[in-house]
Motif scaffolding. Structure first.
Motif, PDB file in Angstrom:
ATOM      1  N   TRP A 156     -22.252  23.372  19.922  1.00  0.00           N
ATOM      2  CA  TRP A 156     -23.683  23.703  19.978  1.00  0.00           C
ATOM      3  C   TRP A 156     -24.556  22.769  19.158  1.00  0.00           C
ATOM      4  O   TRP A 156     -25.772  22.847  19.221  1.00  0.00           O
ATOM      5  N   VAL A 221      -9.079  24.580  30.322  1.00  0.00           N
ATOM      6  CA  VAL A 221      -8.079  23.629  29.800  1.00  0.00           C
ATOM      7  C   VAL A 221      -6.669  23.966  30.277  1.00  0.00           C
ATOM      8  O   VAL A 221      -5.777  23.128  30.214  1.00  0.00           O
ATOM      9  N   GLY A 233     -15.496  19.805  19.032  1.00  0.00           N
ATOM     10  CA  GLY A 233     -15.686  21.129  18.448  1.00  0.00           C
ATOM     11  C   GLY A 233     -14.865  21.260  17.177  1.00  0.00           C
ATOM     12  O   GLY A 233     -14.510  20.263  16.542  1.00  0.00           O
ATOM     13  N   LEU A 256     -13.175  16.343  16.355  1.00  0.00           N
ATOM     14  CA  LEU A 256     -13.137  17.621  15.635  1.00  0.00           C
ATOM     15  C   LEU A 256     -13.968  17.589  14.350  1.00  0.00           C
ATOM     16  O   LEU A 256     -14.873  16.792  14.208  1.00  0.00           O
ATOM     17  N   GLY A 258     -14.963  17.770  10.068  1.00  0.00           N
ATOM     18  CA  GLY A 258     -14.849  16.805   8.978  1.00  0.00           C
ATOM     19  C   GLY A 258     -15.178  17.420   7.634  1.00  0.00           C
ATOM     20  O   GLY A 258     -15.663  18.566   7.549  1.00  0.00           O
TER      21      GLY A 258
END
Ligand code: NAD
Length: 499
Positions: A156, A221, A233, A256, A258
């Motif tokens: 988002w 998926v 995401g 992804l 961090g």
């Protein structure tokens, strides 16, 4: 200013048509600045996903798509870029109402969306196969082919920019796509269909299914008709999705989370470094995968830099993201705000000291939305959860250091490896650090610089694969090696490998 969304109950986009979900159920989406629900999206299930994947599979071989020359494909992408430029302002408002990012920020972001499409448009007829010089008696050539049907899932915090990277690169290489936006922010991506249609994209080439990760996302998926999964995401969802992909040996590209270090050496320009720390953690209310959430300050400048950051962050104007005067807007949704505030509690319980902020702001109109104060923790230890886990909010953990080796140890001591900032005037040290930091992006005397023509992607638990730049086209294509015998002579020894 708000956007009048004529159709407040959206439909999904499958095979070139707007359709309802077969589930006949909907999810509401809330404007985080006001707490008001302002549209609904279909809560798709496995049957809807199946319909979308089958449409994408048909389109993959449809002459209206597969029959386009790479040059014609590039022209089509270029038309998307032109149409996207006309829609930028409206989409910026939609996104600000959706995730609470500043209108100034979303306008600047949307100005880059046409650039993403234009960049990949240019590549469509330039990345192709090659002849490999093996031996004179064989012709070995490589075909660069589309992978097939791409499942693309985005979060988002920057819906249409992240989706554009995936769509433009995938289409550039001739794939077709089923895209699932975040259930929190589907509006800008659904509105973007008008742009795709006006550019003349054939039906089924891009399909959009909306809904939750655990249902629509998981069905997508897991679908046997999907050839490649590209996911941006959180690290936990990424792990679940990578497991699904592994079950069918499907290639996956993972962007992804961090916990990026922002490192200030003793010789740094204090004002610039302080600005860089603010930009790194408080821009977008810290809801950036690259957020510089760990500040390592050399003891020589620790007080000077931290005092400046605290002073500036203490003056940040929190409020309506539609106002050009606002510096930090709300966080994207209520549960996310509560999660951020829980982390503040965790930091306190671990023994760190709140130097600034730490609470939800509720005075006046702020009470309706999800506003978290810019928060700075001092006295943070490397092993505390607030120094190790992604909070994805405006929360900075500050740690002092003395030597280059010491700070390098701290910076790399994390499961993540997405980005890092280095502030120093010593050019040799800057590049030594760039060499030794375990991060997919290193910024020297700047933070948050990004471009579609540069590959972006993390190491370690921050993912694998690149978005942007020519490297991303390698992710969205496959190479086939074709061997031809040029000799009329009989094979010398059928039991020995031919070289
Ligand atoms: P999230 O992982 O909760 O959701 C992302 C998307 O995945 C959503 O569309 C969601 O519906 C879907 N999803 C969730 N679980 C799924 C499952 N099991 N199967 C299939 N789909 C599933 O992340 P979020 O809260 O939307 O976004 C924030 C995260 O995204 C942060 O961790 C941030 O660092 C990361 N992010 C990374 C990058 C990057 O480029 N590395 C960029 C932006 C955001």
């Amino acid at each position: 200013m708000t956007v009048d969304i004529a159709q407040r109950t959206y439909q999904m986009y499958i095979d070139g048509e707007f359709v309802d979900a077969r589930t006949d159920s909907f999810l509401g989406s809330v404007n985080p600045a006001t707490g008001d629900e302002w549209y609904q999206i279909p809560d798709a299930g496995a049957e809807d996903v199946d319909r979308a994947v089958k449409a994408a599979r048909r389109a993959l071989h449809d002459p209206r798509w597969a029959g386009l020359s790479p040059t014609a494909r590039g022209k089509l992408l270029s038309r998307v870029a032109d149409a996207a430029a006309d829609f930028g302002d409206r989409l910026a408002v939609v996104e600000t109402m959706d995730n609470g990012k500043l209108i100034r920020d979303t306008r600047a972001t949307y100005a880059t969306v046409p650039l993403i499409w234009e960049y990949f448009a240019g590549w469509a007829d330039k990345l192709h196969g090659q002849v490999v010089p093996t031996v004179d008696t064989t012709l070995n050539y490589l075909r660069r082919e589309p992978v097939g049907v791409v499942a693309a899932i985005v979060p988002w915090n920057a819906p249409l920019t992240l989706a554009s990277h995936k769509l433009a690169a995938a289409l550039c290489m001739g794939n077709t796509v089923v895209l699932k936006p975040s259930e929190i922010t589907s509006a800008s991506i659904l509105e973007f269909v008008e742009v795709l249609e006006s550019a003349g994209l054939p039906p089924g080439v891009v399909n959009i299914v909306t809904g939750r990760g655990a249902t629509a996302g998981d069905a997508l998926v897991s679908h046997p008709g999907v050839d490649l999964v590209t996911f941006t995401g959180g690290t936990e969802a990424g792990k679940a999705i990578a497991h699904r992909a592994a079950e069918r040996h499907v290639r996956c590209l993972m962007e992804l989370g961090g916990k990026s270090p922002n490192i200030v050496f003793g010789d740094a320009d204090v004002d610039n470094a302080a600005n860089g720390l603010i930009a790194g953690i408080f821009a977008a209310a810290g809801q950036a995968c690259t957020a510089g959430s760990r500040a390592y300050l050399h003891r020589d400048v620790y007080d000077a830099v931290l005092d400046k950051v605290v002073e500036r962050a203490g003056r940040i104007t929190l409020g309506d993201p539609m106002s050009d005067l606002t510096e930090v807007g709300p966080v994207a949704y209520e549960a996310h705000m509560n999660r951020i505030l829980d982390y503040v509690g965790v930091g306190r319980a671990e023994g760190a000291t709140v130097r600034l902020g730490g609470t939800r702001r509720t005075e006046g109109d702020l009470a309706r939305g999800y506003f978290v104060e810019p928060t700075i923790f001092e006295g943070v230890q490397q092993d505390m959860r607030i120094a190790r886990e992604e909070i994805f909010g405006p929360v900075l953990s500050v740690i002092p250091f003395t030597s280059e080796d010491e700070v390098l140890g701290y910076a790399n001591d994390t499961p993540f490896g997405l980005a890092a900032g280095v502030w120093t005037r010593d050019i040799s040290r800057a590049h030594r650090m760039a060499q030794r930091l375990d991060a997919g992006t290193v910024w020297i005397n700047t933070y948050r610089a990004l471009s579609p023509i540069t590959p972006f992607g993390g190491f370690k638990a921050s993912g694998h694969g690149k978005e942007g730049g020519m490297e991303s086209l390698l992710e969205y294509s496959r190479v086939k090696s074709v061997w031809t015998n040029l000799s009329d002579a009989a094979t010398a020894d059928p039991f020995v490998v031919q070289r």
